[in-house]
Write a protein that holds these residues in place. Structure first.
Motif, PDB file in Angstrom:
ATOM      1  N   GLU A  87      76.310 -60.749  27.208  1.00  0.00           N
ATOM      2  CA  GLU A  87      77.400 -59.978  26.604  1.00  0.00           C
ATOM      3  C   GLU A  87      78.567 -60.880  26.205  1.00  0.00           C
ATOM      4  OE1 GLU A  87      77.749 -56.860  25.717  1.00  0.00           O
ATOM      5  OE2 GLU A  87      75.756 -56.249  26.321  1.00  0.00           O
ATOM      6  N   PHE A  88      78.859 -61.887  27.032  1.00  0.00           N
ATOM      7  CA  PHE A  88      79.971 -62.775  26.738  1.00  0.00           C
ATOM      8  C   PHE A  88      79.631 -63.783  25.638  1.00  0.00           C
ATOM      9  CE2 PHE A  88      81.975 -61.584  30.837  1.00  0.00           C
ATOM     10  CZ  PHE A  88      83.266 -61.367  30.354  1.00  0.00           C
ATOM     11  N   VAL A  89      78.354 -64.193  25.544  1.00  0.00           N
ATOM     12  CA  VAL A  89      77.969 -65.219  24.579  1.00  0.00           C
ATOM     13  C   VAL A  89      77.574 -64.611  23.237  1.00  0.00           C
ATOM     14  CG1 VAL A  89      76.291 -67.048  24.077  1.00  0.00           C
ATOM     15  CG2 VAL A  89      77.286 -66.863  26.354  1.00  0.00           C
ATOM     16  N   ALA A  90      76.820 -63.502  23.256  1.00  0.00           N
ATOM     17  CA  ALA A  90      76.272 -62.971  22.010  1.00  0.00           C
ATOM     18  C   ALA A  90      76.425 -61.468  21.859  1.00  0.00           C
ATOM     19  CB  ALA A  90      74.779 -63.329  21.910  1.00  0.00           C
ATOM     20  N   GLY A  91      77.085 -60.809  22.812  1.00  0.00           N
ATOM     21  CA  GLY A  91      77.217 -59.362  22.745  1.00  0.00           C
ATOM     22  C   GLY A  91      78.638 -58.910  22.485  1.00  0.00           C
ATOM     23  N   ASP A  92      78.931 -57.681  22.894  1.00  0.00           N
ATOM     24  CA  ASP A  92      80.223 -57.085  22.602  1.00  0.00           C
ATOM     25  C   ASP A  92      81.384 -57.832  23.258  1.00  0.00           C
ATOM     26  OD1 ASP A  92      79.183 -55.175  20.994  1.00  0.00           O
ATOM     27  OD2 ASP A  92      79.217 -53.555  22.468  1.00  0.00           O
ATOM     28  N   LEU A  93      81.153 -58.434  24.430  1.00  0.00           N
ATOM     29  CA  LEU A  93      82.250 -59.061  25.154  1.00  0.00           C
ATOM     30  C   LEU A  93      82.703 -60.380  24.537  1.00  0.00           C
ATOM     31  CD1 LEU A  93      81.247 -58.350  28.865  1.00  0.00           C
ATOM     32  CD2 LEU A  93      82.788 -57.072  27.390  1.00  0.00           C
ATOM     33  N   ARG A  94      81.976 -60.886  23.542  1.00  0.00           N
ATOM     34  CA  ARG A  94      82.419 -62.128  22.882  1.00  0.00           C
ATOM     35  C   ARG A  94      83.564 -61.849  21.922  1.00  0.00           C
ATOM     36  NH1 ARG A  94      79.453 -63.184  17.677  1.00  0.00           N
ATOM     37  NH2 ARG A  94      78.532 -61.185  17.111  1.00  0.00           N
ATOM     38  N   ASP A  95      83.714 -60.612  21.508  1.00  0.00           N
ATOM     39  CA  ASP A  95      84.801 -60.204  20.621  1.00  0.00           C
ATOM     40  C   ASP A  95      85.883 -59.563  21.489  1.00  0.00           C
ATOM     41  OD1 ASP A  95      86.529 -58.933  18.863  1.00  0.00           O
ATOM     42  OD2 ASP A  95      84.938 -58.388  17.457  1.00  0.00           O
ATOM     43  N   LEU A 100      76.851 -49.038  29.729  1.00  0.00           N
ATOM     44  CA  LEU A 100      76.141 -50.222  30.215  1.00  0.00           C
ATOM     45  C   LEU A 100      77.087 -51.412  30.332  1.00  0.00           C
ATOM     46  CD1 LEU A 100      73.547 -51.717  31.007  1.00  0.00           C
ATOM     47  CD2 LEU A 100      73.164 -52.174  28.582  1.00  0.00           C
ATOM     48  N   THR A 101      77.922 -51.639  29.318  1.00  0.00           N
ATOM     49  CA  THR A 101      78.836 -52.772  29.355  1.00  0.00           C
ATOM     50  C   THR A 101      79.833 -52.633  30.494  1.00  0.00           C
ATOM     51  OG1 THR A 101      78.639 -52.898  26.940  1.00  0.00           O
ATOM     52  CG2 THR A 101      80.381 -54.185  27.960  1.00  0.00           C
ATOM     53  N   LEU A 102      80.336 -51.425  30.697  1.00  0.00           N
ATOM     54  CA  LEU A 102      81.239 -51.175  31.819  1.00  0.00           C
ATOM     55  C   LEU A 102      80.561 -51.506  33.146  1.00  0.00           C
ATOM     56  CD1 LEU A 102      83.600 -48.167  32.332  1.00  0.00           C
ATOM     57  CD2 LEU A 102      81.933 -48.686  34.102  1.00  0.00           C
ATOM     58  N   ALA A 103      79.305 -51.080  33.288  1.00  0.00           N
ATOM     59  CA  ALA A 103      78.580 -51.336  34.530  1.00  0.00           C
ATOM     60  C   ALA A 103      78.333 -52.830  34.731  1.00  0.00           C
ATOM     61  CB  ALA A 103      77.245 -50.584  34.525  1.00  0.00           C
ATOM     62  N   VAL A 104      78.101 -53.566  33.638  1.00  0.00           N
ATOM     63  CA  VAL A 104      77.882 -55.009  33.741  1.00  0.00           C
ATOM     64  C   VAL A 104      79.147 -55.708  34.227  1.00  0.00           C
ATOM     65  CG1 VAL A 104      77.483 -57.101  32.378  1.00  0.00           C
ATOM     66  CG2 VAL A 104      76.015 -55.119  32.063  1.00  0.00           C
ATOM     67  N   VAL A 108      71.594 -68.407  26.672  1.00  0.00           N
ATOM     68  CA  VAL A 108      71.408 -67.138  25.974  1.00  0.00           C
ATOM     69  C   VAL A 108      70.859 -67.352  24.578  1.00  0.00           C
ATOM     70  CG1 VAL A 108      72.623 -65.129  25.026  1.00  0.00           C
ATOM     71  CG2 VAL A 108      73.160 -65.952  27.325  1.00  0.00           C
ATOM     72  N   VAL A 109      71.388 -68.358  23.882  1.00  0.00           N
ATOM     73  CA  VAL A 109      70.925 -68.656  22.532  1.00  0.00           C
ATOM     74  C   VAL A 109      70.347 -70.055  22.495  1.00  0.00           C
ATOM     75  CG1 VAL A 109      72.440 -67.088  21.273  1.00  0.00           C
ATOM     76  CG2 VAL A 109      73.280 -69.346  21.916  1.00  0.00           C
ATOM     77  N   ARG A 110      69.305 -70.240  21.707  1.00  0.00           N
ATOM     78  CA  ARG A 110      68.598 -71.505  21.666  1.00  0.00           C
ATOM     79  C   ARG A 110      69.239 -72.452  20.644  1.00  0.00           C
ATOM     80  NH1 ARG A 110      62.122 -72.219  20.359  1.00  0.00           N
ATOM     81  NH2 ARG A 110      61.942 -74.392  20.981  1.00  0.00           N
ATOM     82  N   SER A 111      69.259 -73.726  20.977  1.00  0.00           N
ATOM     83  CA  SER A 111      69.808 -74.721  20.077  1.00  0.00           C
ATOM     84  C   SER A 111      69.004 -74.779  18.784  1.00  0.00           C
ATOM     85  CB  SER A 111      69.807 -76.100  20.738  1.00  0.00           C
ATOM     86  OG  SER A 111      70.152 -77.104  19.817  1.00  0.00           O
ATOM     87  N   GLN A 112      69.678 -74.680  17.646  1.00  0.00           N
ATOM     88  CA  GLN A 112      68.966 -74.800  16.378  1.00  0.00           C
ATOM     89  C   GLN A 112      68.377 -76.187  16.208  1.00  0.00           C
ATOM     90  OE1 GLN A 112      70.850 -73.522  12.831  1.00  0.00           O
ATOM     91  NE2 GLN A 112      71.521 -71.576  13.676  1.00  0.00           N
ATOM     92  N   ALA A 113      69.053 -77.187  16.762  1.00  0.00           N
ATOM     93  CA  ALA A 113      68.540 -78.549  16.631  1.00  0.00           C
ATOM     94  C   ALA A 113      67.174 -78.688  17.271  1.00  0.00           C
ATOM     95  CB  ALA A 113      69.520 -79.525  17.276  1.00  0.00           C
ATOM     96  N   ALA A 114      66.885 -77.815  18.273  1.00  0.00           N
ATOM     97  CA  ALA A 114      65.602 -77.894  18.966  1.00  0.00           C
ATOM     98  C   ALA A 114      64.487 -77.206  18.212  1.00  0.00           C
ATOM     99  CB  ALA A 114      65.728 -77.273  20.361  1.00  0.00           C
ATOM    100  N   GLY A 115      64.845 -76.258  17.312  1.00  0.00           N
ATOM    101  CA  GLY A 115      63.761 -75.525  16.695  1.00  0.00           C
ATOM    102  C   GLY A 115      64.014 -75.049  15.296  1.00  0.00           C
ATOM    103  N   GLY A 116      65.036 -75.569  14.621  1.00  0.00           N
ATOM    104  CA  GLY A 116      65.262 -75.150  13.252  1.00  0.00           C
ATOM    105  C   GLY A 116      66.051 -73.864  13.177  1.00  0.00           C
ATOM    106  N   PRO A 117      66.264 -73.338  11.990  1.00  0.00           N
ATOM    107  CA  PRO A 117      67.116 -72.166  11.811  1.00  0.00           C
ATOM    108  C   PRO A 117      66.566 -70.904  12.432  1.00  0.00           C
ATOM    109  CG  PRO A 117      65.992 -72.729   9.758  1.00  0.00           C
ATOM    110  CD  PRO A 117      65.733 -73.859  10.704  1.00  0.00           C
TER     111      PRO A 117
END
Length: 458
Positions: free
Chosen positions: A96-104, A171-175, A253-262
């Protein structure tokens, strides 16, 4: 100045995020039903002529004594199985913090504020009820937890068609609630700290983190490191479930693009979540509930006697009134200071209904009760009664309120599922995914959804 269309509380997020949340909630709903079954079986058994066999099973010690791990089965469920539960909660929180609602920050403000309000007000009411209660104040954190699996089970039973935005908020509140709960457990319920085992735990934790950052999935490497981390945290005096959260926070949470392309795809967190969420929801939490909820009520007179204890009364007041007031008040304050209005078709009664669902605090509440007063103590028994009565009362009140609004929810669900153009994405989301701040994270996105740049593993 009137709120613009972008300044809406409980507005729709992206379709990718909504569909992911729906998948998560389906699994949690099944787990919630199993949790209910485990709770009912425990209560029936503990109040039957065979109650002694239940207590013998719960108190049966297993494990190597040389490692100080000859623990009762009930403790294994609380310290061991719930570590899996908190591992999954940690994965969800980091996502949530890296790629979900909590990053905004704008989208995170509402669930974070609601979670804080939904913990502060119940704790305050519990303290007010138990002032001068002779050691009862140690249980102040018991009514602060929200059990998402139990709440979703209630939604499944009453068959309400809660809109996706409200489910995502719940769900976000519970997290966030789980994160605050684990911080409370680590800070306030660590009676004696052994620094050496805690420092040694950093070694297997760092090795685990190094391997998952390299996307190494070999179970024969990762599981032993996780177990050693858990054992050392357990030996340190910090509650062992903290190890689950620490391990989860090392997973990318998210994979490096350098490791596997776009099109490198998601990180290891999604892989682990798919593997361990069914174990958490289907095994860990129901088994813990089975061992934790077995309280001998002693009929109506025994129930009345338990509820006259201010510990139980404070828990009931905290879960029912505290959660309802805290979550609703925090949501109103966010609306007041951001000048945001509720999304179309929603009213403040919907917020109150969600807040009452937040009062369904079971798993973590029972765990904190055991830590506060000791497993099997008289007050621990009263804690169980208070949690059960408070949870059931909050669930019944939420049921009445949400069912009264169900016709509106059905209409909103029809709008959210209609796909006239048959493109695989409901028409209600056609104009949502491309709005700044609303899109879910995709490979190459920046945390703000702007120009692309390579993501590092995080």
């Amino acid at each position: 100045m009137p709120a613009t269309s972008s300044a809406r509380l409980f507005g729709r997020g992206s379709w990718s995020e909504a569909s992911r949340i729906a998948s998560v909630l389906r699994k949690e709903t099944v787990g919630g039903v199993l949790l209910l079954i485990g709770t009912v079986v425990a209560l029936v058994w503990a109040n039957s002529p065979w109650a002694g066999s239940y207590e013998s099973l719960r108190d049966l010690r297993v494990g190597p004594s040389s490692l100080h791990l000859d623990l009762p089965l009930g403790t294994w469920a609380a310290d061991g199985l719930l570590a899996i539960f908190f591992f999954v909660a940690g994965l969800e929180l980091k996502r949530e913090f890296v790629a979900g609602d909590l990053r905004d920050a704008r989208r995170a403000a509402l669930p974070v504020a609601a979670a804080v309000g939904g913990m502060a007000v119940p704790a305050l009411l519990y303290v007010l009820v138990n002032l001068g209660g002779g050691g009862a104040l140690g249980g102040w954190a018991i009514p602060t937890a929200t059990d998402i699996a139990f709440a979703l089970a209630v939604l499944a039973v009453i068959s309400t068609h809660l809109p996706s935005a409200l489910r995502t908020f719940l769900l976000t509140l519970a997290v966030v609630d789980d994160l605050l709960a684990i911080m409370i457990i680590a800070i306030f319920y660590t009676s004696a700290l052994a620094v050496t085992p805690l420092l040694l735990a950093l070694i297997p934790l760092a090795l685990f983190g190094f391997l998952v950052q390299k996307r190494i999935r070999s179970w024969w490497l990762l599981i032993p490191l996780a177990v050693v981390t858990w054992v050392l945290v357990h030996e340190s005096g910090v509650h062992a479930t903290v190890a689950g959260v620490l391990l989860a926070f090392t997973v990318p949470v998210v994979r490096s693009q350098a490791a596997g392309g776009p099109d490198a795809g998601p990180g290891m967190a999604e892989h682990f979540e798919h593997r361990f969420r069914p174990v958490s929801a289907g095994v860990a939490v129901p088994v813990f509930a089975f061992f934790a909820a077995g309280v001998t009520v002693g009929g109506l007179s025994g129930l009345t006697e338990s509820l006259t204890d201010r510990v139980a009364l404070g828990i009931v007041v905290g879960l029912v009134l505290g959660k309802a007031i805290g979550i609703t008040l925090a949501t109103w304050l966010v609306s007041r200071f951001t000048r945001a209005e509720l999304a179309d078709d929603l009213s403040w009664w919907d917020v109150v209904g969600l807040a009452l669902l937040g009062g369904i605090g079971f798993t973590v509440s029972l765990l904190i009760g055991e830590l506060a007063f000791g497993t099997g103590s008289e007050r621990d028994e009263h804690v169980k009664v208070g949690v059960l009565v408070g949870t059931l009362t909050a669930a019944l009140l939420a049921t009445v309120l949400l069912r009264a609004r169900n016709r509106i929810y059905q209409r909103m669900e029809l709008e959210e599922t209609s796909d006239v153009d048959l493109d695989g994405i409901p028409d209600a989301w056609d104009d949502v995914d491309d709005r700044p701040g609303n899109r879910a994270a995709r490979p190459g996105d920046t945390p703000s959804g702007g120009a692309t740049r390579p993501f590092a593993d995080s």
